[in-house]
Scaffold this active site. Sequence first.
Site, PDB file in Angstrom:
ATOM      1  N   ARG A  54       0.861  -1.181   0.000  1.00 44.45           N
ATOM      2  CA  ARG A  54       0.000   0.000   0.000  1.00 44.45           C
ATOM      3  C   ARG A  54       0.898   1.232   0.000  1.00 44.45           C
ATOM      4  NH1 ARG A  54       2.351   1.782   3.801  1.00 44.45           N
ATOM      5  NH2 ARG A  54       0.807   3.420   3.904  1.00 44.45           N
ATOM      6  N   GLY A  55       0.270   2.398  -0.021  1.00 43.50           N
ATOM      7  CA  GLY A  55       1.042   3.642  -0.127  1.00 43.50           C
ATOM      8  C   GLY A  55       1.130   4.016  -1.602  1.00 43.50           C
ATOM      9  N   ALA A  56       0.701   5.239  -1.933  1.00 48.58           N
ATOM     10  CA  ALA A  56       0.539   5.625  -3.339  1.00 48.58           C
ATOM     11  C   ALA A  56       1.782   5.388  -4.217  1.00 48.58           C
ATOM     12  CB  ALA A  56       0.076   7.080  -3.411  1.00 48.58           C
ATOM     13  N   ARG A  89      -7.109  -0.300  -7.008  1.00 46.66           N
ATOM     14  CA  ARG A  89      -7.499   0.701  -6.007  1.00 46.66           C
ATOM     15  C   ARG A  89      -7.778   2.005  -6.757  1.00 46.66           C
ATOM     16  NH1 ARG A  89      -4.249   1.026  -0.507  1.00 46.66           N
ATOM     17  NH2 ARG A  89      -6.212   1.969   0.158  1.00 46.66           N
ATOM     18  N   ASP A 231      -2.287  10.817  -1.678  1.00 49.69           N
ATOM     19  CA  ASP A 231      -2.625   9.787  -2.672  1.00 49.69           C
ATOM     20  C   ASP A 231      -2.985  10.400  -4.012  1.00 49.69           C
ATOM     21  OD1 ASP A 231      -3.139   8.456   0.065  1.00 49.69           O
ATOM     22  OD2 ASP A 231      -2.906   6.855  -1.411  1.00 49.69           O
ATOM     23  N   LYS A 242      -5.063   9.738   3.420  1.00 52.37           N
ATOM     24  CA  LYS A 242      -5.731   8.802   4.331  1.00 52.37           C
ATOM     25  C   LYS A 242      -6.827   9.474   5.155  1.00 52.37           C
ATOM     26  CE  LYS A 242      -5.328   5.308   4.566  1.00 52.37           C
ATOM     27  NZ  LYS A 242      -6.281   4.397   3.858  1.00 52.37           N
TER      28      LYS A 242
HETATM   29  O1  MRU Z   1      -4.551   2.929   2.282  1.00 50.14           O
HETATM   30  P1  MRU Z   1      -3.091   3.201   2.191  1.00 50.14           P
HETATM   31  O2  MRU Z   1      -2.309   2.621   3.309  1.00 50.14           O
HETATM   32  O3  MRU Z   1      -2.540   2.840   0.822  1.00 50.14           O
HETATM   33  O4  MRU Z   1      -2.994   4.786   2.310  1.00 50.14           O
HETATM   34  C1  MRU Z   1      -1.724   5.373   2.294  1.00 50.14           C
HETATM   35  C2  MRU Z   1      -1.766   6.836   2.503  1.00 50.14           C
HETATM   36  O5  MRU Z   1      -2.797   7.447   2.633  1.00 50.14           O
HETATM   37  C3  MRU Z   1      -0.442   7.553   2.442  1.00 50.14           C
HETATM   38  O6  MRU Z   1      -0.468   8.679   3.269  1.00 50.14           O
HETATM   39  C4  MRU Z   1      -0.166   7.995   1.002  1.00 50.14           C
HETATM   40  O7  MRU Z   1      -0.337   6.940   0.113  1.00 50.14           O
HETATM   41  C5  MRU Z   1       1.185   8.559   0.857  1.00 50.14           C
HETATM   42  S1  MRU Z   1       2.420   7.326   0.986  1.00 50.14           S
HETATM   43  C6  MRU Z   1       3.921   8.033   0.640  1.00 50.14           C
END
Ligand code: MRU
Length: 339
Positions: A54-56, A89, A231, A242
């Site tokens: 996960r994480g953009a 996603r 994201d 988030k």
């Molecule tokens: O649902 P997730 O864990 O993929 O959400 C991640 C976030 O909201 C992060 O803050 C965002 O992707 C930035 S990661 C460098």
Amino acid sequence: MPKKFHLKDPVAPILWKGNRLLVLDQRLLPRRIQYVNCRTAEDVARAIRDMALRGAPLIGVSAAYGMALAARRGPAALVKAGRLLRHARPTAVNLMHAVDEMLQVSGAKNPAQAVRRAAEAFHRQDLAANQQLAIRGASLLKKGSRIMTHCNAGYLATSGIGTAVGVIRYAHQQGKVAHVYPCETRPYLQGSRLTLWELMQSGVPATLITDNMAAHVMKTGGIDAVIVGADRIAANGDVCNKIGTYGLAILARYHKIPFYVVAPTTTVDLATPDGSRIPIEERSSREVLEIFGHPIAPKGAQAHHFAFDVTPHKLVSAIVTERGIKRARQSLMTLMGKK
Ligand code: MRU
């Protein structure tokens, strides 16, 4: 300002092996380190959808490798993989940018080789962007800063040291960080399971707070900055991140605390004029009604699970990208070289 620095991370969130992608299963962290073996684009799409990764930025890089795996099977498989990955996603735009970039090179003489090379380049670009983000972001902080962050925007969410957490770790190395307060981040607990783990691994003093403690800590804890990732950032500077980020931004404004967003330009979506057009992922209510499979609400209860929210650009003090820092009154278009 240094051009490069080195901060070592104990585990890699993904490992590219040429014919497969190993994905660190983040659902098991911090209890267990175990990799999921992805041999096809379908495997990668599943890992993204089911939150193994996960994480953009990491979602984007992994999708690029998913496309590289599909390209080995021919043009039809690549087009199908693009469709599948895009839907894994809906919110993180890095995913869409990665798929588009891979499709762009797929007309080459040797598409398998061209897409693989493009995916590896996409990965290297994210790594390099992380370094620039950390250096630029740390320049905003003063010595002895007490920082609040949300979710996980660290090395587990990118291919480098992270975005928001990368800034914090680099600033800590420079002696600028006194203490960090990661919010727990219900319901997936990225703050407690991942961010706190990262901070502890790198020796950054940190204290976990639950999401509903943020206002109190801002009022009593002398917070100097709130730093988060993103994201998707719309053309007008509205920031999707988030769930809970919007609330933190409102609280930060009330308490006169700067609110910084740190993200690579692969997170910017100039095709989306403002935050109201960003698709907000809604995940299963089970992820709210249960914790690690144990029910925490009455049987048959209903629950919302909005995974993200949008912070209006007016509440954002600055957006840090690898190309430069956009302050509140500046245009994102200028930074992106479109005006
Ligand atoms: O649902 P997730 O864990 O993929 O959400 C991640 C976030 O909201 C992060 O803050 C965002 O992707 C930035 S990661 C460098």
